[in-house]
Design a protein around this motif. Structure first.
Motif, PDB file in Angstrom:
ATOM      1  N   CYS A 147       0.833  -1.199   0.000  1.00 39.81           N
ATOM      2  CA  CYS A 147       0.000   0.000   0.000  1.00 39.81           C
ATOM      3  C   CYS A 147       0.872   1.256   0.000  1.00 39.81           C
ATOM      4  CB  CYS A 147      -0.922   0.009   1.221  1.00 39.81           C
ATOM      5  SG  CYS A 147      -2.285  -1.158   1.083  1.00 39.81           S
TER       6      CYS A 147
ATOM      7  N   ALA B 255      -4.579  -4.272  -1.974  1.00 36.82           N
ATOM      8  CA  ALA B 255      -5.676  -4.916  -2.703  1.00 36.82           C
ATOM      9  C   ALA B 255      -6.399  -3.922  -3.607  1.00 36.82           C
ATOM     10  CB  ALA B 255      -6.654  -5.536  -1.710  1.00 36.82           C
TER      11      ALA B 255
ATOM     12  N   TRP C 214      -4.835  -0.983   4.804  1.00 38.30           N
ATOM     13  CA  TRP C 214      -5.919  -0.840   3.820  1.00 38.30           C
ATOM     14  C   TRP C 214      -6.855   0.314   4.195  1.00 38.30           C
ATOM     15  CZ3 TRP C 214      -7.863  -6.594   2.809  1.00 38.30           C
ATOM     16  CH2 TRP C 214      -6.878  -7.273   2.060  1.00 38.30           C
TER      17      TRP C 214
HETATM   18 ZN   LIG Z   1      -3.665  -0.485  -0.678  1.00 45.73          ZN
END
Ligand SMILES: [Zn+2]
Length: 549
Positions: free
Chosen positions: A285, A307, A344
């Motif tokens: 990330c 993701a 996230w």
């Molecule tokens: Zn990410």
């Protein structure tokens, strides 16, 4: 390779050229066969270097079994024995193909004239020989190679496993294990009729599988600067690394196939990924600013693969394509455990993905990852297994759940019609202590799973007969943070692996179990472990009973 260890003078005194009747006073087969009938006690089959292997059908059907016999013959006679396709007189080991039997089922009949094995194909025949290996007295393996004749009892065994999945997982990331050590693990599994090797290949502490498209995974991701000492109390200052080339992998896959073992590779997605992130920071990330390094500590690293970015999915698909080509089995394990989703929460890419797909939270984002990877692998003809955390944000009906945080994950899965493999840590985590503080058991991660506790596993607990059908089988796991040497690895494995092997092979209902009988057979089998050069814990349970040499 079987090694000869004749260290104990007691056994040396039993090194006879012909085994005598009293050696057969009892059998200590583990796992215990379904049915065993003894024949005439005054009669014997004489196994000699002149005994001939007969396969009346295709040789390949019985290759694992015939190889296993040859290994035994070399071990006890110092020579291989003959093979033929036609019976000519007595003194044979005859393989017969019997399509009415199940895939792993076999019959083993020792008559005064011949040994006759019935099976449908490779696996059943191979397991018949593993049983024969334990019918042969342990002294035969300990003697110098000058045995001329081995008398075997007249007996008939009809046998088949209860569960189709009888597994063992080895962590090769916290510590790296050589090809030779892996082969020895496969030999140990084969002797216990275990058929699934779950190979944990990627982690925060090291990426261990060569991927041609991403060479830095092994050039950088397999290395860590040093390793924590004790329970994260210091650093050893010694660089550590290692990985399997694709050539190594093919060699191990073949070795496993020859022992009727299917390998299930595990590629951790999306957590436990610092090895990969250190090689390709754009996977994380935080990207290039992440300053990712293959981890030197134990525990769960907070870093996670992103993701949100499409490039991460391209990476996973490329990696899994190579993995799918290397491993012929139907399953690929995609991890999914202990994924810390905090990064996230603050990653714009991940938050955008959540918004675009109408997801409620980060748990659902992990489900999105799992489902998307699963669909990709279906196209490759593969099914997925994930640790029980993949249930948290919802999971497809076709995913198989590996229940490790207790039995609850497996129970939940079975109740909703997902297949499950039971490996609850309280019975199946062999990195836990098996003694109460003996010096020969080194520092461990914690917990306490003595042999009896492992054997108490009831994979059907709390499940109706209908739900029980979704339990594919059982598995024991060895995480290797505190296991730096092969001797410790085998010490942790044996004799406890025998407990899970027996639960997997026999009816696991508590009322059918004979704990004391099992412990007794386990003790006897440990003599074989030593004969084959394998280390083994020298006690069995909390009262610290020594093996009665
Ligand atoms: Zn990410």
């Amino acid at each position: 390779m079987l090694k000869k260890i004749c260290t104990l003078s007691f056994f040396l005194s039993l090194c006879l050229t012909t085994m005598t009747a009293q050696d057969y006073s009892k059998f200590n087969l583990l796992p215990q066969p379904a049915e065993l009938t003894r024949g005439n006690a005054n009669s014997r089959f004489e196994f000699t270097p002149q005994t001939t292997i007969i396969y009346t059908f295709g040789e390949n059907d019985f290759k694992p079994a015939t190889n296993a016999i040859q290994e035994i013959a070399v071990n006890i006679f110092g020579t291989k024995i003959k093979c033929a396709t036609k019976v000519n007189g007595d003194n044979n080991i005859i393989f017969k193909k019997n399509d009415s039997l199940a895939e792993e089922e076999y019959t083993l009949e020792i008559t005064p004239e011949n040994i006759i094995i019935n099976s449908k194909g490779s696996a059943g025949a191979f397991y018949a020989i593993q049983t024969l290996k334990q019918i042969i007295p342990v002294q035969a393996y300990e003697t110098p190679i000058d045995l001329k004749k081995l008398s075997l009892p007249i007996i008939k065994i009809t046998d088949k496993p209860h569960f189709a999945y009888r597994g063992f997982m080895l962590d090769c990331s916290r510590h790296f294990w050589s090809v030779e050590t892996i082969k020895e693990v496969l030999d140990i599994m084969a002797m216990h009729k275990m058929n699934r090797f779950h190979w944990h290949l990627t982690e925060d502490q090291g990426w261990r599988i060569e991927i041609k498209k991403y060479p830095l995974l092994t050039q950088i991701g397999s290395l860590r600067e040093q390793t924590t000492t004790g329970k994260n109390v210091g650093m050893d200052g010694i660089p550590y690394g290692g990985y399997y080339t694709q050539k190594d992998i093919k060699e191990i896959v073949k070795y496993a196939q020859e022992r009727c073992i299917t390998i299930i590779p595990e590629i951790e997605i999306p957590g436990h990924s610092l090895g990969a992130l250190s090689a390709y920071p754009w996977l994380g990330c935080r990207g290039e600013e992440g300053n990712y390094k293959t981890w030197s500590n134990w525990g769960v690293a907070p870093e996670i693969a992103c993701a949100g970015k499409e490039s991460t999915f391209e990476f996973w698909e490329d990696v899994l394509s190579e993995v799918a080509n290397l491993f012929p089995g139907e399953y690929i394990h995609i991890g999914g455990d202990e994924a810390p989703r905090d990064e996230w929460k603050i990653c714009p890419h991940c938050q955008q993905r959540i918004k675009d797909n109408g997801l409620k939270n980060e748990a659902e984002l992990q489900s999105y990852v799992t489902n998307r990877i699963e669909k990709f692998l279906h196209k490759k003809g593969k099914k997925i297994i994930g640790w029980d955390e993949i249930l948290e944000g919802g999971v497809s009906q076709s995913a198989t759940i590996m229940s490790w945080r207790g039995a609850e994950g497996g129970i939940t899965a079975a109740k909703k019609g997902n297949y499950a493999i039971m490996t609850p840590s309280g019975h199946c985590y062999f990195d836990y202590y098996q003694t109460t503080g003996r010096d020969d058991e080194h520092l461990s991660i914690g917990g306490y799973v003595p042999l009896r506790k492992a054997y108490e596993l009831n994979p059907y607990d709390q499940l109706s007969p209908e739900e029980q059908k979704f339990i594919l089988g059982v598995q024991c796991n060895l995480w290797t943070e505190y296991i730096p040497t092969k001797m410790q690895l085998q010490y942790k494995l044996l004799p406890r692996l025998g407990a899970i092997a027996e639960i997997g092979w026999c009816n696991p209902a508590p009322e059918t179990k004979d704990v004391e009988g099992f412990i007794g057979r386990s003790k006897e089998l440990s003599r074989y472990y030593y004969a084959f050069g394998w280390n083994c814990a020298k006690h069995f349970y909390e009262d610290d009973v020594q093996i009665g040499w």
